[in-house]
Design a protein around this motif. Sequence first.
Motif, PDB file in Angstrom:
ATOM      1  N   ALA A  88      -4.667   3.002   4.403  1.00 24.55           N
ATOM      2  CA  ALA A  88      -4.324   3.998   3.375  1.00 24.55           C
ATOM      3  C   ALA A  88      -5.489   4.250   2.420  1.00 24.55           C
ATOM      4  O   ALA A  88      -5.680   5.373   1.946  1.00 24.55           O
ATOM      5  CB  ALA A  88      -3.082   3.556   2.609  1.00 24.55           C
ATOM      6  N   GLY A  92       0.802  -1.228   0.000  1.00 26.10           N
ATOM      7  CA  GLY A  92       0.000   0.000   0.000  1.00 26.10           C
ATOM      8  C   GLY A  92       0.833   1.275   0.000  1.00 26.10           C
ATOM      9  O   GLY A  92       0.343   2.338   0.372  1.00 26.10           O
ATOM     10  N   LYS A  93       2.074   1.168  -0.451  1.00 25.86           N
ATOM     11  CA  LYS A  93       2.972   2.334  -0.460  1.00 25.86           C
ATOM     12  C   LYS A  93       2.404   3.477  -1.301  1.00 25.86           C
ATOM     13  O   LYS A  93       2.305   4.610  -0.837  1.00 25.86           O
ATOM     14  CB  LYS A  93       4.364   1.938  -0.999  1.00 25.86           C
ATOM     15  CG  LYS A  93       5.085   0.911  -0.146  1.00 25.86           C
ATOM     16  CD  LYS A  93       6.423   0.511  -0.730  1.00 25.86           C
ATOM     17  CE  LYS A  93       6.344  -0.229  -2.047  1.00 25.86           C
ATOM     18  NZ  LYS A  93       5.698  -1.554  -1.959  1.00 25.86           N
ATOM     19  N   SER A  94       2.021   3.145  -2.543  1.00 26.91           N
ATOM     20  CA  SER A  94       1.517   4.201  -3.433  1.00 26.91           C
ATOM     21  C   SER A  94       0.225   4.805  -2.894  1.00 26.91           C
ATOM     22  O   SER A  94       0.011   6.014  -2.977  1.00 26.91           O
ATOM     23  CB  SER A  94       1.280   3.646  -4.837  1.00 26.91           C
ATOM     24  OG  SER A  94       2.487   3.155  -5.365  1.00 26.91           O
ATOM     25  N   THR A  95      -0.627   3.941  -2.337  1.00 27.70           N
ATOM     26  CA  THR A  95      -1.894   4.425  -1.764  1.00 27.70           C
ATOM     27  C   THR A  95      -1.606   5.382  -0.609  1.00 27.70           C
ATOM     28  O   THR A  95      -2.232   6.435  -0.489  1.00 27.70           O
ATOM     29  CB  THR A  95      -2.747   3.229  -1.272  1.00 27.70           C
ATOM     30  OG1 THR A  95      -2.763   2.228  -2.287  1.00 27.70           O
ATOM     31  CG2 THR A  95      -4.169   3.658  -0.978  1.00 27.70           C
ATOM     32  N   ASP A 144      -7.323  -2.575   8.487  1.00 28.06           N
ATOM     33  CA  ASP A 144      -8.701  -3.085   8.414  1.00 28.06           C
ATOM     34  C   ASP A 144      -8.706  -4.612   8.273  1.00 28.06           C
ATOM     35  O   ASP A 144      -9.742  -5.253   8.436  1.00 28.06           O
ATOM     36  CB  ASP A 144      -9.439  -2.438   7.226  1.00 28.06           C
ATOM     37  CG  ASP A 144      -8.679  -2.579   5.905  1.00 28.06           C
ATOM     38  OD1 ASP A 144      -7.442  -2.405   5.908  1.00 28.06           O
ATOM     39  OD2 ASP A 144      -9.318  -2.864   4.877  1.00 28.06           O
ATOM     40  N   ASP A 190       9.924   2.017  -8.965  1.00 28.01           N
ATOM     41  CA  ASP A 190       9.343   0.693  -8.908  1.00 28.01           C
ATOM     42  C   ASP A 190       8.591   0.435 -10.203  1.00 28.01           C
ATOM     43  O   ASP A 190       7.599   1.085 -10.477  1.00 28.01           O
ATOM     44  CB  ASP A 190       8.383   0.640  -7.721  1.00 28.01           C
ATOM     45  CG  ASP A 190       7.684  -0.698  -7.638  1.00 28.01           C
ATOM     46  OD1 ASP A 190       7.988  -1.578  -8.467  1.00 28.01           O
ATOM     47  OD2 ASP A 190       6.835  -0.846  -6.754  1.00 28.01           O
ATOM     48  N   LYS A 241      -3.151  -1.397   6.052  1.00 24.45           N
ATOM     49  CA  LYS A 241      -4.227  -2.390   5.909  1.00 24.45           C
ATOM     50  C   LYS A 241      -4.687  -2.859   7.284  1.00 24.45           C
ATOM     51  O   LYS A 241      -4.926  -4.052   7.516  1.00 24.45           O
ATOM     52  CB  LYS A 241      -3.788  -3.581   5.033  1.00 24.45           C
ATOM     53  CG  LYS A 241      -3.200  -3.153   3.680  1.00 24.45           C
ATOM     54  CD  LYS A 241      -3.192  -4.250   2.668  1.00 24.45           C
ATOM     55  CE  LYS A 241      -2.501  -3.789   1.385  1.00 24.45           C
ATOM     56  NZ  LYS A 241      -2.542  -4.734   0.295  1.00 24.45           N
TER      57      LYS A 241
END
Length: 321
Positions: free
Chosen positions: A230, A60-63, A197, A85, A195
């Motif tokens: 994110a 979830g880096k980009s998010t 969640d 990347d 994440k």
Amino acid sequence: MTQDTRKLIKQLLKGNRRAAARLMTLAESMSPEAHAAIKQLYPHTGKAHIIGVTGPPGSGKSTLVDKLIEEFRAQGRTVGVVAVDPSSPFTGGALLGDRIRMNRFASDHDVFIRSMGSRGSLGGLAWATHDVVHILDALGKDIIIVETVGAGQAEVDIIQIAETVVLLSVPGLGDDIQTIKAGIMEIGNVFVINKADLDGADRRYAELQMALELDRKPDGWQPPILKAIATTGEGVSEVVKAIQSHHDYLIESGEIAQNRERRYCAQLETIVEHSFIRKLFVEPEEQALFQQLVQEVNERKTDPYTAAERLILHLIKQKGN
Ligand SMILES: Nc1nc2c(ncn2[C@@H]2O[C@H](COP(=O)(O)OP(=O)(O)OP(=O)(O)O)[C@@H](O)[C@H]2O)c(=O)[nH]1
Ligand SMILES: [Mg+2]
């Protein structure tokens, strides 16, 4: 340096985005012209806070970066992003949803996003990344975020570049324990369990806490562990606060000096190393000499040490590029 490059630098320093994009393309060529350009704009760098965001693929880096941009913009700060990347949504190769997500900043002139593929870079990706960061810095961005895939597979060593490293992990990823063992823990200044969640976030929290406890230093920066989602933006403002606290800490404690020294040392090493490698494998004359020496060693006419000395002598006798 050509007139054209000179003009680009002038435009860049006035905040021209197209000039920035063209200089980045030039930087990626790693040509003598590119280096001349970086030399010129270097005095205009050193003002940005450089933040690294790293973690396993798909964590979830980009998010998160997308949400960080939003937070920093809300504070009125300008933001540059470098995504190193090939599989990153920034490169446009990902899901349509991701692409739309990134495009929302397309009309914001205070956000500049650049993606860098690793193909055909002749091991020079780290180098080109430094240069792209320099260009964003000279463009006047307050915050520069560098996204790389972490866990030892990274071609770009994030601590060579970033002042503050945000290390992502996610619940239920078994190989994250490997990551911890591999010593990547040491590079994190802010830990984010993204994440949150999903099931297992608490367990991951406990694992990280234990790992951090193991090499906790008596004083200095204590890396916080934060939970975030994110996709919804939950917990992101805490991440921003932690990033800023780390930056304040670096400045107030004076550690920023060591931080910089470490990074400049690594940059210099990279440049020297790749200058030699590039010469040996790209320039026809050096390539020929290299091949000839390999042959001579093979025929026992010389030994590898003497051959290496001859190569080095040959290279340092040349004018620098
Ligand atoms: N459930 C959940 N999904 C998330 C969260 N953050 C990101 N994702 C999803 O995870 C997937 C990967 O997200 P990216 O942001 O592309 O991850 P990345 O780390 O940049 O991936 P690479 O650059 O390919 O390594 C996407 O489908 C996201 O929507 C989160 O907090 N919760
Ligand atoms: Mg990504």
